[in-house]
Design a protein around this motif. Structure first.
Motif, mmCIF file in Angstrom:
data_model
loop_
_atom_site.group_PDB
_atom_site.id
_atom_site.type_symbol
_atom_site.label_atom_id
_atom_site.label_comp_id
_atom_site.label_asym_id
_atom_site.label_seq_id
_atom_site.Cartn_x
_atom_site.Cartn_y
_atom_site.Cartn_z
ATOM 1 N N LYS A 102 17.673 33.307 30.587
ATOM 2 C CA LYS A 102 16.781 32.618 29.651
ATOM 3 C C LYS A 102 17.307 32.766 28.231
ATOM 4 O O LYS A 102 17.769 33.833 27.831
ATOM 5 C CB LYS A 102 15.359 33.172 29.757
ATOM 6 N N THR A 103 17.208 31.694 27.471
ATOM 7 C CA THR A 103 17.622 31.735 26.075
ATOM 8 C C THR A 103 16.577 32.488 25.266
ATOM 9 O O THR A 103 15.436 32.718 25.719
ATOM 10 C CB THR A 103 17.785 30.317 25.515
ATOM 11 N N ASP A 104 16.939 32.860 24.021
ATOM 12 C CA ASP A 104 15.978 33.528 23.147
ATOM 13 C C ASP A 104 14.756 32.643 22.932
ATOM 14 O O ASP A 104 13.617 33.130 22.917
ATOM 15 C CB ASP A 104 16.627 33.843 21.792
ATOM 16 N N ARG B 272 19.324 40.971 21.120
ATOM 17 C CA ARG B 272 18.754 40.548 22.406
ATOM 18 C C ARG B 272 17.894 41.653 23.009
ATOM 19 O O ARG B 272 16.806 41.394 23.528
ATOM 20 C CB ARG B 272 19.897 40.188 23.362
ATOM 21 N N ASP C 85 13.572 25.273 16.317
ATOM 22 C CA ASP C 85 13.805 26.704 16.543
ATOM 23 C C ASP C 85 13.167 27.533 15.427
ATOM 24 O O ASP C 85 12.637 28.631 15.688
ATOM 25 C CB ASP C 85 15.312 27.005 16.600
#
Length: 371
Positions: free
Chosen positions: A299-301, A279, A323
């Motif tokens: 926030k997501t990746d 991350r 994704d």
């Protein structure tokens, strides 16, 4: 078998030569829990007794005399071949029993070790060998299923403080804690016991949680045994006792589950560390596109990568994109930014066929990595 017991360094005085000297309690009798790392014997717990007739025997007391002090535990026992390298001081020849503890005088002579002690490294951990036959009994109101016999002390290590709450301050007499071991794996303290080539081990992060749980399990086991004995009485009493026994068994199983969860959390620590590193790496690379003022929180990746991509191609539409596609597109953006600078337009009019192909190639590489 090799063991490590722990006690805190008590009062000491500084000699005119600059050495540190004092009398320190190094062990006491009791029943202490060990956690079997391979999960044998049900819940993996073993209650091991250190009995007065063993630790206060003439042989064990004398084994504490004239023994080397070490800075942390070495991987091997200390003897004449490695004494010069490992020793930072010596115990005196005055080992004796006092206040139900084995006490011995000791002098720390190594300058670096003296400096570390003054800076707070004040816990003693004895390294010793012992036989551990399987035998059941009770000592001090606690049940045990194994006992240490023929205890012979090899060295006394000076280690960093372990769990809070077990020790007493340096100005008071030391309190003893069973089973913390410091090996040469980064100075991490582990509860460690080897019996017949089977290792009992508990990580320091788990130790605080499982100590209390083990005490509760032991208490519930004793109460359950009492109730089972009552079941041999009248039928009416047996029915009532059985219901209570079943309830206690459920509580005991719940405690075992909590203990296992605590262990599993520690096993997941490496995976968590890797996720955190990934991350942080994403935020660092994405900041090149979205700027330092971008709010990554919540926030997501995927959302972070989409935001970065849109700074180079505001017409990019992530809807219905997998994704894998987003990851490959983002990797391509980073690669192009490394080569041409992050202001290069990706996915817009400035993209040539080779650049589009690089996105497809990275997407394929990612898919192959998980096959």
């Amino acid at each position: 078998m090799k063991f490590y017991d722990r006690a805190e360094l008590g009062k000491y005085t500084e000699t005119p030569e600059g050495y540190l000297h004092g009398e320190f309690p190094i062990t006491r009798p009791g029943v202490f829990p060990y956690l079997r790392s391979n999960g044998q014997n049900g819940d993996g717990l073993s209650m091991v007794a250190k009995l007065p007739d063993e630790i206060f025997s003439k042989e064990t007391i004398e084994s504490a005399n004239n023994k080397p002090l070490t800075n942390d535990h070495p991987n091997v026992g200390v003897d004449v071949r490695n004494f010069k390298t490992l020793s930072v001081g010596m115990t005196d020849s005055d080992a004796h029993v006092e206040d139900n503890k084995l006490v011995v005088g000791a002098t720390i002579t190594d300058p670096d070790m003296i400096a570390q002690v003054k800076s707070g490294k004040r816990e003693l951990s004895i390294g010793f060998n012992a036989d551990v036959p399987t035998e059941s009994g009770e000592y001090g109101g606690a049940q045990y299923d194994a006992a240490q016999r023929n205890i012979k002390i090899n060295h006394i290590a000076i280690v960093d403080r372990g769990r809070a709450g077990h020790g007493i301050s340096i100005h008071d007499s030391a309190a003893f804690v069973m089973g913390d071991n410091n090996t040469n794996t980064g100075g991490k303290h582990m509860a460690n016991l080897i019996i017949d080539s089977q290792q009992f081990e508990v990580d320091q992060h788990v130790a605080d949680a499982h100590d209390d749980l083990k005490k509760q399990v032991a208490a519930k086991e004793a109460e359950l045994a009492k109730l089972k004995k009552q079941l041999n009485g009248a039928n009416d009493e047996a029915a009532s006792s059985k219901k209570e026994a079943d309830s206690l068994k459920g509580e005991r199983d719940a405690l075992k589950t909590q203990l296992k969860d605590a262990q599993d959390k520690q096993l997941d620590q490496d995976a968590l560390d890797k996720r955190i590193d990934a991350r942080l790496a994403l935020q660092t690379s994405a900041a090149r596109f979205v700027g330092d003022s971008f709010d990554f929180k919540g926030k997501t990746d995927r959302e972070v990568k989409v935001a970065a991509i849109k700074t180079t191609n505001d017409s990019f539409d992530e809807k219905d994109k997998s994704d894998d596609y987003i990851n490959a597109f983002y990797d391509s953006a980073v690669s192009l930014a490394d080569k041409k600078g992050f202001t290069h337009t990706l996915g817009g009019q400035g993209v040539n066929q080779n650049e589009t192909d690089s996105v497809d190639k990275l997407k394929g590489d990612r898919a192959n990595a998980y096959k």
